[in-house]
Scaffold this active site. Structure first.
Site, short mmCIF file in Angstrom:
data_model
loop_
_atom_site.label_atom_id
_atom_site.label_comp_id
_atom_site.label_asym_id
_atom_site.label_seq_id
_atom_site.Cartn_x
_atom_site.Cartn_y
_atom_site.Cartn_z
N ARG A 110 20.60 115.96 64.92
CA ARG A 110 20.98 115.84 63.51
C ARG A 110 22.50 115.87 63.39
NH1 ARG A 110 18.14 117.76 58.70
NH2 ARG A 110 19.23 116.87 56.93
N LYS A 140 7.61 116.69 57.04
CA LYS A 140 7.53 115.90 58.27
C LYS A 140 6.08 115.82 58.74
CE LYS A 140 9.34 119.92 60.69
NZ LYS A 140 10.41 120.42 61.55
N LYS A 188 10.99 109.37 61.42
CA LYS A 188 11.59 110.60 61.94
C LYS A 188 12.03 110.31 63.37
CE LYS A 188 11.04 115.57 62.46
NZ LYS A 188 11.88 115.63 63.66
N GLU A 207 9.81 107.88 55.59
CA GLU A 207 10.90 107.42 56.46
C GLU A 207 10.62 107.75 57.91
OE1 GLU A 207 14.53 109.23 55.10
OE2 GLU A 207 14.59 108.05 53.26
#
Length: 515
Positions: free
Chosen positions: A215, A383, A210, A208
């Site tokens: 957040r 990540k 980033k 996905e």
DNA sequence: TTCCGACAGTGGGGTCGCAAT
DNA sequence: ATTGCGACCCCACTATCGGAA
């Protein structure tokens, strides 16, 4: 309970390196605490104030206060004093806070002062924070640690769980369920060096985007929308556009996890610094809103229509998400069902490259079968971000604190300037092993030309390879930019300062692109 | 016995709001 | 009006303990 008892235990906890021993010490004190004391004692020994940060920092605590020679302060007195202190505001607040803090410190013994100052600055340095306090609480109440941990994650508050557990016993934990309107600790990601490594570690996974923003966890219960940050602070008032988006979605009760970013006219993401500036504006939100509207982009759903989805595999949560949230409000993704499939792996690499071309920070690779581990930095999310490196010259170093006391730790980094001098681009203390830390302390002392007790200036001869995530604008450094997340890779003893990178190359490497 | 997950520590830069200057 | 301080966004990395493998 006396504050001296806490200070004593905190000192004992700091003195042992064994976690089991730390937990036993904490549990001993929690058991001894009266029920009215526990909501204060437990956060204190987790290194936190129940009031949160209260506007007292180093400048207020800098000058020493003569200590009392007898321990008389009770925990509840201290809590009452700090509650009063937290309420002070307006003109003269600084002086009044200072007076109140000094009054409190004057009533404390030396050990108590040390503990209080640690609490107020957020640096208790006892080798135990929330996680070990949870273990201690579990031991003190004879409840399985996993149950307490889970309740704390779902409550988003150690203090509330401690209070309930001590007042009502173990059955109170059942009350802490995922609840719309009550924030839970967000699931966090570990790092991987490459997409290939991440896919290798996870197996079937989704890659996905980033996004480089803030957040957010968005709760909607009917018309009521609440937005929380990663640390669970409520920021609803600052994000009216997110509230509007949440109200427009085709369900009335849900919890979404996502990132807030800003897009420019061309649909490219705006640098993090500008997003943070807009997000930080609280006084005139509508003006800030007009100047830079923010967009939420969601990547997970924890609850919908009263169904708790935390235990569902990531792939099923994504199905729920796609039902609730339309495309442009969801992160882009690319699924690798079979990691043995070379074409799928190549597609993942292409997706990573395309994400960077669109101006985003990198990707997060997520195991398809993983549940949502609230509040944990598990290995199910990895990540991946591009890393740049430079060879820079050490201009100076700062004496370290805590376990780095007596070592030169924080390095001042310079690139070669146009006139043969060096231009400082930032500092770093990261990436150093103890061995390197010891080595650089020795080497830098040999090169020292000045030591003001804090900063040791050295002859600019030592070259160090620095990894960083990109440049950001800076008003502090002369080149107008600084390195984001700089860390040491290794010393380059094979290079002289004359072979280090120049400011020109640093700027050129990022010209046109903002990474 | 070795490996690895979870934790704590060590701080970095920017931005805002607020109070002091 | 400007400056300094504190809070809080983003964050990387290493050392260590102790349970898992």
């Amino acid at each position: 309970m006396l504050l001296a008892d806490l200070a004593q235990v905190s000192g004992d906890v700091a003195a042992t390196s064994a976690r089991s021993q730390k937990i036993a010490l904490l549990a001993g004190l929690f058991r001894a605490a009266a029920p009215e004391d526990a909501p204060v004692v437990i956060p204190y020994l987790a290194g936190r104030l129940p009031q949160g940060r209260i506007g007292v920092g180093w400048s207020v605590l800098r000058e020493p206060v003569a200590a009392a020679d007898r321990a008389t302060l009770t925990v509840r007195e201290v809590d009452a004093a700090l509650t009063a202190l937290a309420r002070v505001a307006g003109a003269g607040a600084q002086g009044e806070r200072r007076r109140l803090v000094r009054e409190l410190l004057a009533a404390a013994t030396e050990d108590e002062q040390r503990f209080l100052i640690g609490l107020l600055t957020g640096e208790v340095r006892q080798g135990a924070l929330d996680a070990l306090a949870v273990e201690g609480l579990a031991a003190a109440t004879q409840v399985p640690p996993a149950d307490v941990r889970r309740a704390v994650m779902l409550a988003g508050s150690l203090r509330d769980v401690a209070r309930a557990l001590l007042a009502e016993g173990p059955q109170a934990l059942a009350e802490f369920r995922l609840t719309v309107g009550r924030p839970v600790g967000p699931m966090l990601a570990q790092s991987a060096k490459s997409v290939a490594e991440a896919v290798e570690r996870l197996g079937a996974c989704a890659v996905e985007e980033k996004l480089d923003g803030i957040r957010v966890q968005v709760h909607r219960d009917g018309p009521d929308v609440r937005i929380h940050t990663r640390t669970l602070d409520e920021v609803t008032d600052r994000l009216p556009e997110v509230t509007a988006v949440a109200r427009a979605l085709p369900a009335t009760r849900f919890i979404l996890d996502g990132e807030v970013i800003a897009l420019d006219g061309a649909g490219r993401p705006v640098p993090f610094q500008r997003v943070a500036g807009r997000f930080g504006s609280r006084v005139d939100v509508s003006a800030a809103h007009a100047a830079l509207p923010l967009s939420p982009v969601f990547f997970d759903v924890l609850s919908v229509d009263g169904r708790d989805l935390l235990e569902l595999p990531g792939e099923q949560r994504h199905t729920e998400l796609s039902r609730l949230v339309p495309e442009p409000l969801r992160v882009r993704r690319c699924v690798v069902r079979d990691p043995a499939d070379a074409a799928a792996r190549a597609a993942a690499e292409d997706f990573f490259a395309a994400t960077l071309r669109r101006g985003h920070e990198g990707v997060v690779v997520k195991a398809l079968d993983a549940p949502y581990s609230a509040g944990r930095r598990g290995a199910a999310w990895l990540k991946v971000k591009p890393v740049h490196t430079l060879d820079l010259v050490v201009l100076a170093a700062e004496w370290g604190h805590g376990r780095r006391t007596g070592k030169l730790s924080n390095l001042h980094l310079g690139a070669r300037g146009p006139d043969g001098g060096f231009v400082m681009l930032g500092k770093t203390f990261k990436g150093l092993t103890d061995a390197t830390l010891g080595w650089q302390t020795e080497r830098l002392r040999e090169l020292a030309v000045r030591d003001d007790g804090h900063v040791v200036t050295v002859r600019p001869e030592l070259v160090v390879e620095i990894a960083y995530d990109g440049l950001q604008t800076s008003s502090r450094y002369p080149a107008g930019v600084t390195l984001r997340f700089a860390r040491v890779v290794r010393y380059r003893e094979d290079k002289t300062a004359a072979e280090a990178d120049t400011v020109e190359t640093v700027l050129a490497a990022h010209a046109g692109g903002e990474e």
